[in-house]
Design an enzyme around this catalytic site. Structure first.
Site, PDB file in Angstrom:
ATOM      1  N   HIS A 103      41.871  30.958  39.982  1.00  0.00           N
ATOM      2  CA  HIS A 103      41.716  29.584  39.560  1.00  0.00           C
ATOM      3  C   HIS A 103      43.085  28.920  39.308  1.00  0.00           C
ATOM      4  O   HIS A 103      43.656  28.114  39.336  1.00  0.00           O
ATOM      5  CB  HIS A 103      40.855  29.485  38.393  1.00  0.00           C
ATOM      6  N   GLU A 133      32.639  33.691  39.703  1.00  0.00           N
ATOM      7  CA  GLU A 133      32.682  33.770  38.305  1.00  0.00           C
ATOM      8  C   GLU A 133      32.500  35.347  38.011  1.00  0.00           C
ATOM      9  O   GLU A 133      31.536  35.946  38.181  1.00  0.00           O
ATOM     10  CB  GLU A 133      31.929  32.971  37.288  1.00  0.00           C
ATOM     11  N   HIS A 181      37.570  33.450  39.478  1.00  0.00           N
ATOM     12  CA  HIS A 181      37.568  32.955  38.047  1.00  0.00           C
ATOM     13  C   HIS A 181      37.013  34.192  37.136  1.00  0.00           C
ATOM     14  O   HIS A 181      36.539  35.197  37.422  1.00  0.00           O
ATOM     15  CB  HIS A 181      36.435  31.820  37.941  1.00  0.00           C
ATOM     16  N   TYR A 182      37.399  34.122  35.634  1.00  0.00           N
ATOM     17  CA  TYR A 182      36.792  34.750  34.877  1.00  0.00           C
ATOM     18  C   TYR A 182      36.019  33.597  33.887  1.00  0.00           C
ATOM     19  O   TYR A 182      36.433  32.327  34.001  1.00  0.00           O
ATOM     20  CB  TYR A 182      37.426  35.738  34.090  1.00  0.00           C
TER      21      TYR A 182
HETATM   22 ZN   LIG Z   1      38.163  29.511  36.539  1.00  0.00          ZN
END
Ligand SMILES: [Zn+2]
Length: 238
Positions: free
Chosen positions: A136, A89, A24-25
């Site tokens: 994601h 993340e 994810h970011y």
């Molecule tokens: Zn995400």
């Protein structure tokens, strides 16, 4: 690695084994803002790890616990992606903000090398196939576009983490105008997509997610021969 415990997790389903690694970011202005949110009980979101742009790694949720990072998502018929995955993340302000790209910016090398080392450790501890290392946006293409087209999947694959196409077989992708063929290939690869034969909003979103991951030079969500060729090649790597 810095321990930064989040209260936002629960138990994995009994007998569930980790089989996905989801990237994810954060989509927030700073890493600290993201850490605050990922540890806020009211937000009900978390990830196992967060990596700052300078490469600092934060551990938020133990790997054997179920972190809350993927939300409503799906891959190859699996619907409880949180129950079956480890989530990382990456600090990046993301596409929100003014203009087409918002504040989205490249992921620095220090962040990528930290991700490489963290991922190698995760892959040594869990049985995760290269094709199960996903963004994601791959598992939630209608809702999400992270980590996005600036994320260097090619580099990760060159380090033995995830898939990247060779793109060296000109005989592939011939049927790219037949949307049902493209949809069937996307579905067989793992995307949650219906075969309708029409380039509707779901197919555009899934194609865009596929392009952000595997063909970032053109992410307009249209069908073309290169995309179908990549899909056919990657399916051959199963
Ligand atoms: Zn995400």
């Amino acid at each position: 690695m810095i321990s930064y415990p989040s209260p936002n997790f629960d138990d994995r389903p009994s007998g569930a084994k980790v089989k996905y690694l989801i990237l994810h970011y954060t989509g927030m202005a700073t890493g600290q803002a993201a850490l605050d949110r990922l540890c806020d009980p009211a937000a009900k979101v978390s990830a196992h790890y967060l990596i700052e742009e300078d490469g600092q790694v934060f551990s938020l949720v133990a790997e054997h616990k179920r972190a809350w990072h993927a939300g409503v998502s799906s891959w190859a018929g699996d619907r409880d992606i949180n129950g079956l995955s480890i989530g990382i993340e990456l600090v990046n302000p993301g596409h929100d903000g003014p203009g087409y790209k918002g504040n989205y910016r490249p992921f620095p090398m220090a962040q990528m090398t930290a991700l490489r080392e963290l991922s190698k450790g995760i892959l040594s501890r869990h049985d995760i196939l290269p094709r199960h290392i996903l963004g994601h946006s791959d598992v939630a293409p209608m809702r999400k576009c992270d980590p996005g087209e600036l994320f260097d999947w090619r580099y990760l694959a060159s380090e033995g983490i995830g898939l990247w196409p060779k793109g060296d077989d000109p005989s592939l992708g011939q049927n790219w105008r037949d949307i049902s063929v493209v949809q069937q290939n996307l579905a067989d690869f793992g995307y949650d997509i219906k075969v309708t034969g029409k380039l509707g909003s779901q197919t555009k979103a899934v194609l865009r997610a596929f392009q952000q991951h595997f063909r970032p030079a053109d992410i307009r969500g249209q069908s073309d021969q290169e995309c179908l060729a990549i899909l056919e090649e990657l399916r051959g790597l199963h």
